[in-house]
Design a protein around this motif. Structure first.
Motif, PDB file in Angstrom:
ATOM      1  N   ASN A 177      25.851  32.243  48.079  1.00 29.36           N
ATOM      2  CA  ASN A 177      25.849  30.787  47.884  1.00 29.36           C
ATOM      3  C   ASN A 177      26.006  30.401  46.413  1.00 29.36           C
ATOM      4  N   CYS A 178      26.356  31.360  45.552  1.00 31.14           N
ATOM      5  CA  CYS A 178      26.624  31.034  44.135  1.00 31.14           C
ATOM      6  C   CYS A 178      28.110  30.715  43.975  1.00 31.14           C
ATOM      7  N   THR A 179      28.409  29.586  43.357  1.00 30.62           N
ATOM      8  CA  THR A 179      29.797  29.225  43.079  1.00 30.62           C
ATOM      9  C   THR A 179      29.968  29.032  41.576  1.00 30.62           C
ATOM     10  N   PHE A 180      30.774  29.884  40.979  1.00 34.76           N
ATOM     11  CA  PHE A 180      30.981  29.855  39.532  1.00 34.76           C
ATOM     12  C   PHE A 180      32.360  29.285  39.224  1.00 34.76           C
ATOM     13  N   ALA A 181      32.397  28.334  38.294  1.00 33.22           N
ATOM     14  CA  ALA A 181      33.683  27.781  37.880  1.00 33.22           C
ATOM     15  C   ALA A 181      34.277  28.624  36.764  1.00 33.22           C
ATOM     16  N   HIS A 182      35.566  28.810  36.826  1.00 31.70           N
ATOM     17  CA  HIS A 182      36.401  29.496  35.827  1.00 31.70           C
ATOM     18  C   HIS A 182      36.357  31.032  35.918  1.00 31.70           C
ATOM     19  N   VAL A 183      35.293  31.638  35.359  1.00 34.19           N
ATOM     20  CA  VAL A 183      35.212  33.105  35.257  1.00 34.19           C
ATOM     21  C   VAL A 183      36.560  33.673  34.779  1.00 34.19           C
ATOM     22  N   ASN A 184      36.991  33.175  33.638  1.00 33.17           N
ATOM     23  CA  ASN A 184      38.264  33.621  33.068  1.00 33.17           C
ATOM     24  C   ASN A 184      38.163  34.992  32.417  1.00 33.17           C
ATOM     25  N   PHE A 185      36.935  35.392  32.064  1.00 34.28           N
ATOM     26  CA  PHE A 185      36.752  36.692  31.416  1.00 34.28           C
ATOM     27  C   PHE A 185      35.772  37.532  32.221  1.00 34.28           C
ATOM     28  N   VAL A 186      36.245  38.649  32.699  1.00 30.63           N
ATOM     29  CA  VAL A 186      35.433  39.532  33.539  1.00 30.63           C
ATOM     30  C   VAL A 186      35.634  40.965  33.061  1.00 30.63           C
ATOM     31  N   ARG A 187      34.548  41.662  32.810  1.00 33.46           N
ATOM     32  CA  ARG A 187      34.658  43.094  32.449  1.00 33.46           C
ATOM     33  C   ARG A 187      34.653  43.908  33.735  1.00 33.46           C
ATOM     34  N   GLU A 188      35.157  45.136  33.636  1.00 34.43           N
ATOM     35  CA  GLU A 188      35.242  46.008  34.814  1.00 34.43           C
ATOM     36  C   GLU A 188      33.903  46.106  35.549  1.00 34.43           C
ATOM     37  N   GLU A 189      32.814  46.234  34.759  1.00 35.74           N
ATOM     38  CA  GLU A 189      31.487  46.427  35.374  1.00 35.74           C
ATOM     39  C   GLU A 189      31.041  45.221  36.194  1.00 35.74           C
TER      40      GLU A 189
ATOM     41  N   GLY B   8      43.558  32.001  28.007  1.00 32.66           N
ATOM     42  CA  GLY B   8      43.824  33.404  28.354  1.00 32.66           C
ATOM     43  C   GLY B   8      43.376  33.808  29.753  1.00 32.66           C
ATOM     44  N   GLY B   9      42.867  32.856  30.510  1.00 33.32           N
ATOM     45  CA  GLY B   9      42.343  33.174  31.844  1.00 33.32           C
ATOM     46  C   GLY B   9      43.398  33.691  32.815  1.00 33.32           C
ATOM     47  N   THR B  10      44.644  33.247  32.639  1.00 28.08           N
ATOM     48  CA  THR B  10      45.663  33.704  33.593  1.00 28.08           C
ATOM     49  C   THR B  10      46.298  35.022  33.157  1.00 28.08           C
ATOM     50  N   THR B  11      46.166  35.365  31.864  1.00 25.11           N
ATOM     51  CA  THR B  11      46.735  36.637  31.411  1.00 25.11           C
ATOM     52  C   THR B  11      45.659  37.729  31.363  1.00 25.11           C
ATOM     53  N   GLU B  12      44.450  37.343  30.966  1.00 22.98           N
ATOM     54  CA  GLU B  12      43.382  38.346  30.846  1.00 22.98           C
ATOM     55  C   GLU B  12      42.395  38.297  32.000  1.00 22.98           C
ATOM     56  N   GLY B  13      42.368  37.201  32.719  1.00 16.90           N
ATOM     57  CA  GLY B  13      41.436  37.069  33.840  1.00 16.90           C
ATOM     58  C   GLY B  13      41.788  38.022  34.969  1.00 16.90           C
ATOM     59  N   LYS B  14      40.857  38.160  35.901  1.00 15.49           N
ATOM     60  CA  LYS B  14      41.084  39.115  36.997  1.00 15.49           C
ATOM     61  C   LYS B  14      41.048  38.417  38.357  1.00 15.49           C
ATOM     62  N   HIS B  15      41.393  37.129  38.388  1.00 15.32           N
ATOM     63  CA  HIS B  15      41.248  36.393  39.645  1.00 15.32           C
ATOM     64  C   HIS B  15      42.054  36.994  40.788  1.00 15.32           C
ATOM     65  N   SER B  16      43.324  37.315  40.502  1.00 10.91           N
ATOM     66  CA  SER B  16      44.148  37.793  41.622  1.00 10.91           C
ATOM     67  C   SER B  16      43.702  39.186  42.067  1.00 10.91           C
ATOM     68  N   GLU B  17      43.304  40.034  41.088  1.00  5.95           N
ATOM     69  CA  GLU B  17      42.803  41.368  41.465  1.00  5.95           C
ATOM     70  C   GLU B  17      41.526  41.231  42.288  1.00  5.95           C
ATOM     71  N   LEU B  18      40.647  40.347  41.857  1.00  3.49           N
ATOM     72  CA  LEU B  18      39.396  40.137  42.607  1.00  3.49           C
ATOM     73  C   LEU B  18      39.688  39.643  44.016  1.00  3.49           C
ATOM     74  N   TYR B  19      40.630  38.721  44.107  1.00  5.82           N
ATOM     75  CA  TYR B  19      41.000  38.185  45.423  1.00  5.82           C
ATOM     76  C   TYR B  19      41.496  39.302  46.340  1.00  5.82           C
ATOM     77  N   LYS B  20      42.357  40.162  45.771  1.00  5.50           N
ATOM     78  CA  LYS B  20      42.905  41.256  46.572  1.00  5.50           C
ATOM     79  C   LYS B  20      41.818  42.221  47.039  1.00  5.50           C
ATOM     80  N   LYS B  21      40.753  42.301  46.247  1.00  6.97           N
ATOM     81  CA  LYS B  21      39.652  43.194  46.626  1.00  6.97           C
ATOM     82  C   LYS B  21      38.668  42.515  47.576  1.00  6.97           C
ATOM     83  N   GLY B  22      38.927  41.261  47.904  1.00  6.18           N
ATOM     84  CA  GLY B  22      38.080  40.577  48.882  1.00  6.18           C
ATOM     85  C   GLY B  22      37.134  39.538  48.303  1.00  6.18           C
ATOM     86  N   ALA B  23      37.264  39.257  47.000  1.00  4.70           N
ATOM     87  CA  ALA B  23      36.386  38.231  46.407  1.00  4.70           C
ATOM     88  C   ALA B  23      36.785  36.846  46.912  1.00  4.70           C
ATOM     89  N   GLN B  24      35.810  35.954  46.932  1.00  5.89           N
ATOM     90  CA  GLN B  24      36.023  34.587  47.404  1.00  5.89           C
ATOM     91  C   GLN B  24      36.571  33.746  46.261  1.00  5.89           C
TER      92      GLN B  24
END
Ligand SMILES: [Zn+2]
Length: 463
Positions: A267-279, A304-320
């Protein structure tokens, strides 16, 4: 499964026929020559036109769409309604923090009239672009906001604004800061809205973000959200500097810290999360939290969120992953379809893979993942029996919509100008591209007139 004819209510308030229906159900099924039966504010049946003998039912209004596309309304999972009057008042090409600097002057002098006009204008803009529900991040007066949103006729989730117990030195969102105890008292204030399940504006728990909340406040907020079965909404890791300052505070990456203190949850909804480390990927996936990706909110200022962010990778791994418009100067317009398009295209560029994200992925983020981010997945986000009748009807007389091949690609790739009508709770709130509920010209006149009325506001404009 569709209801049998015996189960279908004998009354149908609105029957949509002869449509290409993108349902966004579990399989993202598309129904050719489909119908949707709406009774009250709910979808009471959906299927193929030929499958049902409608002569048996009392149909109040029936419309033949002649093959137009219908799909669920868009859901914006991160938006600020408060800054509409500031759109393009400053120079183009300035840094995000300079663009924010105008906010404090504006917020220090804002009046209820300016607030209301901003909320109405923002809601109208969303309605025009097919957004039927959104998650608000920080209004001032929630009652003024709720009544403005209801006037336009869309759905929203809001929390108590400005809940912080750590003062942010360079806050551009107003100087509100409560003691931890005062924050505890105020945090569930908007939940009283949920007593009326049919109210368009519902309440949730909101914090500004990690940088302005103690762990004690975070955990209290989470426990209130859990107890009341609502989401907790906050900003996270927008730019490199705020991400670094969270790291420096805890000597840990933000998502790791959240996990360790027992805060992270579905039930946590975070806006942006443009920077995510592997861990941080594993805690995000394990918790099932939602991330409201605002691609333009990053791109407008070169964050830099669209070049350095991991949104699409996270999505592919099943993230919401859902989508958000952020704020007037942080997007081109409040248009979630456009955010979906930008999300898809930037993911392809970043990965140099044409299959990084597909049109269908964009529509998932814009509809059912948005519903999930708002905690409303049982009510909205797809066109299925029992869901609210929130939907978009597309034009079928635009050159870019032909030939009629793949309706999902038509909507996401070529759909920019194709919205004909928008329905919320089975009511037309936009028809032929115009609000059915308010006098748009009157609203535009009032917004334009603000400069004459308020010298402080006129002074914000660049020469
Ligand atoms: Zn925001």
């Amino acid at each position: 499964m569709p209801l049998t004819e015996q189960q279908l209510p004998s009354k149908i308030d609105l029957l949509i026929r002869n449509a290409v229906i993108i349902t966004m159900d579990l399989k993202n099924s598309v129904i050719e020559n489909g119908f949707i039966a709406i009774t009250g504010n709910q979808i009471t049946n959906i299927g193929q036109d030929k499958s049902i003998d409608l002569s048996k039912y009392d149909v109040k209004r029936s419309i033949d769409l002649h093959g137009s596309i219908v799909h669920p309304g868009y859901i914006d999972s991160h938006i600020h309604l408060l800054y509409q009057p500031l759109r393009w008042v400053q120079k183009d090409g300035i840094h995000a923090s300079d663009a924010m600097s105008v906010h404090s002057e504006y917020l220090n002098n804002i009046t209820p009239e300016i607030e209301e006009l901003s909320y109405q204008l923002a809601s109208l803009e969303m309605a025009h672009n097919g957004t039927t529900c959104f998650l608000e991040a920080n209004v001032i007066n929630t009652n003024i906001a709720a009544s403005a949103i209801e006037k336009i006729g869309i759905r929203a989730v809001i929390g108590t604004p400005g809940i912080k117990d750590i003062y942010e030195e360079n806050s551009y969102f107003g100087p509100i800061k409560f003691s931890t105890n005062r924050a505890f008292d105020l945090i569930d204030r908007e939940l009283t809205r949920n007593q009326n399940k049919n109210a368009l504006v519902q309440g949730a728990i909101s914090l500004h973000g990690m940088g302005t909340a103690s762990d004690e406040l975070l955990l209290h907020a989470k426990s209130i959200a859990d107890k009341n079965n609502v989401i907790i909404n906050m900003h996270q890791s927008y730019a490199e500097d705020d991400t670094a300052s969270d790291y420096n505070r805890f000597n840990q990456h933000p998502m790791i810290h959240y996990e360790e203190i027992g805060f992270l949850g579905s039930n946590c909804t975070f806006a942006h999360v443009n920077f995510v480390r592997e861990e941080e990927i594993s805690p995000i996936l394990k918790s099932g939290c939602s991330i409201a990706w605002c691609p333009l909110g990053s791109m407008m200022y070169g964050i830099g969120g669209t070049t350095e962010g991991k949104h699409s990778e996270l999505y592919k791994k099943g993230a919401q992953i859902s989508l958000g418009s952020d704020s007037a100067n942080w997007t081109t317009s409040f248009d979630i379809g456009n955010q979906a398009l930008i999300a898809i295209l930037t993911a392809r560029e970043k990965t140099k893979r044409p299959d990084a994200l597909l049109a269908e992925d964009g529509l998932i983020m814009a509809t059912k993942n948005g519903a999930r981010a708002l905690g409303l997945e049982n009510k909205i986000g797809s066109l299925e029996i029992g869901k609210k009748a929130d939907l978009i009807i597309r034009k079928n007389n635009l050159p870019e919509m032909f030939p009629q091949t793949d309706p999902i690609r038509s909507v996401i790739y070529s759909g920019k100008s194709s919205i004909q009508s928008v329905l919320v709770d089975g009511n037309f709130i936009v028809d032929n591209g115009k609000s059915t509920l308010i006098d748009e010209n009157e609203l535009y006149y009032k917004v334009n007139n603000l400069k004459k009325k308020y010298p402080f506001y006129e002074a914000l404009f660049i020469e």
